[in-house]
Design a protein around this motif. Structure first.
Motif, PDB file in Angstrom:
ATOM      1  N   ASN A  49      10.312   1.484 -44.472  1.00 40.80           N
ATOM      2  CA  ASN A  49       9.914   3.177 -44.654  1.00 40.80           C
ATOM      3  C   ASN A  49       8.451   2.811 -43.715  1.00 40.80           C
ATOM      4  O   ASN A  49       8.102   3.819 -43.212  1.00 40.80           O
ATOM      5  N   CYS A  50       7.926   1.572 -44.301  1.00 45.63           N
ATOM      6  CA  CYS A  50       6.163   1.441 -44.127  1.00 45.63           C
ATOM      7  C   CYS A  50       6.080   1.032 -42.800  1.00 45.63           C
ATOM      8  O   CYS A  50       6.623   0.764 -41.404  1.00 45.63           O
ATOM      9  N   THR A  51       4.785   2.303 -42.120  1.00 45.71           N
ATOM     10  CA  THR A  51       4.296   2.191 -40.776  1.00 45.71           C
ATOM     11  C   THR A  51       3.507   0.986 -40.777  1.00 45.71           C
ATOM     12  O   THR A  51       3.062   1.077 -39.212  1.00 45.71           O
ATOM     13  N   GLY A  52       3.284   0.402 -41.419  1.00 46.09           N
ATOM     14  CA  GLY A  52       1.644  -0.465 -41.200  1.00 46.09           C
ATOM     15  C   GLY A  52       0.607   0.896 -41.669  1.00 46.09           C
ATOM     16  O   GLY A  52      -0.463  -0.233 -40.982  1.00 46.09           O
ATOM     17  N   CYS A  53       0.400   1.540 -42.084  1.00 46.39           N
ATOM     18  CA  CYS A  53      -0.854   2.467 -41.501  1.00 46.39           C
ATOM     19  C   CYS A  53      -1.528   1.942 -42.111  1.00 46.39           C
ATOM     20  O   CYS A  53      -2.873   2.052 -41.801  1.00 46.39           O
ATOM     21  N   GLY A  54      -1.871   0.825 -43.346  1.00 41.15           N
ATOM     22  CA  GLY A  54      -3.117   0.380 -44.024  1.00 41.15           C
ATOM     23  C   GLY A  54      -3.409   1.976 -45.149  1.00 41.15           C
ATOM     24  O   GLY A  54      -4.576   1.263 -46.199  1.00 41.15           O
ATOM     25  N   LEU A  55      -2.642   2.626 -45.589  1.00 37.67           N
ATOM     26  CA  LEU A  55      -3.598   3.134 -46.199  1.00 37.67           C
ATOM     27  C   LEU A  55      -3.604   2.808 -47.900  1.00 37.67           C
ATOM     28  O   LEU A  55      -4.697   2.986 -48.699  1.00 37.67           O
ATOM     29  N   CYS A  56      -2.447   2.194 -48.035  1.00 33.32           N
ATOM     30  CA  CYS A  56      -2.260   1.807 -49.608  1.00 33.32           C
ATOM     31  C   CYS A  56      -3.210   1.234 -49.661  1.00 33.32           C
ATOM     32  O   CYS A  56      -3.867   0.890 -50.523  1.00 33.32           O
ATOM     33  N   ALA A  57      -4.067  -0.041 -48.532  1.00 29.84           N
ATOM     34  CA  ALA A  57      -4.706  -1.065 -49.241  1.00 29.84           C
ATOM     35  C   ALA A  57      -6.307   0.053 -49.160  1.00 29.84           C
ATOM     36  O   ALA A  57      -7.374  -0.929 -49.889  1.00 29.84           O
TER      37      ALA A  57
ATOM     38  N   ARG B 271       0.616   7.348 -53.219  1.00 25.85           N
ATOM     39  CA  ARG B 271      -0.386   7.700 -51.432  1.00 25.85           C
ATOM     40  C   ARG B 271       0.150   7.706 -50.559  1.00 25.85           C
ATOM     41  O   ARG B 271       0.187   8.412 -49.485  1.00 25.85           O
ATOM     42  N   CYS B 272       1.115   6.276 -50.400  1.00 23.08           N
ATOM     43  CA  CYS B 272       1.827   6.067 -48.864  1.00 23.08           C
ATOM     44  C   CYS B 272       2.800   7.317 -48.912  1.00 23.08           C
ATOM     45  O   CYS B 272       3.572   8.159 -48.722  1.00 23.08           O
ATOM     46  N   PRO B 273       2.477   7.855 -47.103  1.00 21.41           N
ATOM     47  CA  PRO B 273       2.583   9.090 -46.495  1.00 21.41           C
ATOM     48  C   PRO B 273       4.009   8.739 -46.212  1.00 21.41           C
ATOM     49  O   PRO B 273       4.586   9.683 -46.410  1.00 21.41           O
TER      50      PRO B 273
HETATM   51  S1  SF4 Z   1       0.268   3.329 -46.583  1.00 16.20           S
HETATM   52 FE1  SF4 Z   1       1.002   1.079 -47.259  1.00 16.20          FE
HETATM   53  S2  SF4 Z   1       2.932   1.027 -47.410  1.00 16.20           S
HETATM   54 FE2  SF4 Z   1       3.043   2.976 -46.749  1.00 16.20          FE
HETATM   55  S3  SF4 Z   1       3.268   2.919 -44.797  1.00 16.20           S
HETATM   56 FE3  SF4 Z   1       0.730   2.963 -44.872  1.00 16.20          FE
HETATM   57  S4  SF4 Z   1       0.955   0.395 -44.864  1.00 16.20           S
HETATM   58 FE4  SF4 Z   1       2.966   1.343 -44.882  1.00 16.20          FE
END
Ligand code: SF4
Ligand SMILES: Cc1cc2nc3c(=O)[nH]c(=O)nc-3n(C[C@H](O)[C@H](O)[C@H](O)COP(=O)(O)O)c2cc1C
Ligand code: SF4
Length: 251
Positions: A184-192, A223-225
Motif C-alpha cells: 500500500n506504500c505510495t512513496g509519499c515520504g512522510l515516514c522519513a 503516521r503513514c497515511p
Molecule cells: S509514509 Fe512511508 S510507508 Fe507510508 S506511504 Fe508514505 S512513503 Fe510509504
C-alpha cells in the motif's frame, strides 16, 4: 527552557501547552541533534523535560541528551519533568535524575493516548479525545505548579522494580529489522519526514531503514497515511494513533 522528545505528538503537545502557560520556550531534542535548531533561547532559571516513557524508562535520545555535560551545566535552579504514558511512568524520572546528575524538583506523570501499536491496539479516536481532555486539565494544574516552583516526586519500590524488569526489553525491541512497507506504500515520504532519528530514507519510492537501531518511537508506523508500515505480523490488524489524526496538534 523546555526540552521535549516526541514520537507521535503527545509529548510535543504537552510541551507546547506548558510553554504557552508558563511563558517559556520549548525545543525538540531531535531538532537539536539533526541540526535544524542551532541556538535556543528560553528561561534560564527553569529547565523542563517532556518526553514519553518507554518500557518504564527513558527514550535513548533523552537519556543521551540529559547526560550531556553541556546540558547538565546549563540546568536552571528549578528542574521539572513531565513524562507522558499510556498507563504508568514507573521510575523513569529516577533514570532522568541519574542522567542529569540531579533530582528534578517536580515530576509529573501524564496519561496520554497509548501509541504502542507494536504490542497492542493503540487508543482509538474517541478514547484518545477523552484522555486528552483530562490531560489538558492536568496540564493546567502542572503549569501552576511550575510557576509556583512546587515540588513533587512519586517513585517507590514497586515502580523501581517495574523499571528494572521492563527497561532491558527496550534495548531488544529498538531493532529496525522487523519494519517493512507493504504494497500500500505510495512513496509519499512522510515516514522519513517524521522520524526523529533520521533512520529512514526513501529510495526508489520506498522507505529504507538505514540504521539497525532507532528510537522505536512508532512515529513512522502510526503516521503513514496508508497504514503501509508493519512491524512483524501483528500490526496489520491493529489501528494507528497519531495526535494530528484526531484533530490535535499541528504538523
Ligand atoms: S509514509 Fe512511508 S510507508 Fe507510508 S506511504 Fe508514505 S512513503 Fe510509504
Ligand atoms: C517503545 C514504547 C514503549 C512504551 N512503553 C510504555 C510504558 O512502559 N508504559 C506506558 O504507560 N506507556 C508506554 N508507552 C506509551 C507512550 O509512552 C505514550 O503513548 C506516550 O504518550 C507517547 O508519547 P509521544 O506521542 O510523545 O511519542 C510506550 C510507547 C512506545 C512507543
Ligand atoms: S524509524 Fe520509525 S520507530 Fe524508528 S525512530 Fe524513526 S520514526 Fe521512530
Amino acid at each position: 527552557m523546555i526540552y521535549y522528545f516526541s514520537g507521535t505528538g503527545n509529548s510535543r503537545y504537552a510541551a507546547e501547552k506548558l510553554a504557552r502557560l508558563t511563558d517559556d520556550t520549548c525545543v525538540n531534542i531531535a531538532s537539536i541533534y539533526n541540526g535544524t535548531v542551532k541556538s535556543v533561547e528560553g528561561k534560564k532559571d527553569v529547565t523542563g523535560f517532556v518526553f514519553p516513557v518507554y518500557y518504564s524508562g527513558l527514550p535513548e535520545m533523552v537519556k543521551r541528551f540529559a547526560s550531556h555535560p553541556q546540558i547538565r551545566e546549563a540546568l536552571g535552579s528549578y528542574v521539572y519533568c513531565v513524562i507522558t504514558c499510556g498507563a504508568e511512568t514507573a521510575a523513569a524520572d529516577e533514570m532522568l535524575a541519574r542522567a542529569l546528575g540531579r533530582e528534578p524538583d517536580l515530576s509529573i506523570s501524564l496519561k496520554m493516548p497509548d501509541n504502542y501499536v507494536i504490542a497492542y491496539n493503540p487508543s482509538g479516536s474517541e478514547e484518545a479525545r477523552e484522555i486528552l481532555r483530562r490531560a489538558d486539565s492536568k496540564l493546567d494544574k502542572t503549569a501552576q505548579a511550575i510557576i509556583s516552583q512546587g515540588r513533587y516526586r512519586s517513585p517507590g519500590f514497586k515502580k523501581r522494580l517495574l523499571t528494572f524488569v521492563m527497561y532491558p526489553f527496550y534495548g531488544l525491541f529498538r531493532t529496525t529489522l522487523f519494519y517493512r512497507a507493504d504494497g500500500n506504500c505510495t512513496g509519499c515520504g512522510l515516514c522519513a519526514k517524521v522520524c526523529p532519528d533520521r533512520a529512514i530514507e526513501i529510495r526508489n519510492g520506498r522507505p529504507v531503514w538505514l540504521s539497525k537501531r532507532c528510537q522505536h518511537c512508532t512515529a513512522c508506523i502510526n503516521r503513514c497515511p496508508e497504514r503501509a508500515i508493519q512491524f512483524g505480523r501483528a500490526t496489520a490488524r491493529r489501528g494507528r494513533y497519531y495526535i494530528m489524526n484526531i484533530g490535535n496538534g499541528e504538523e
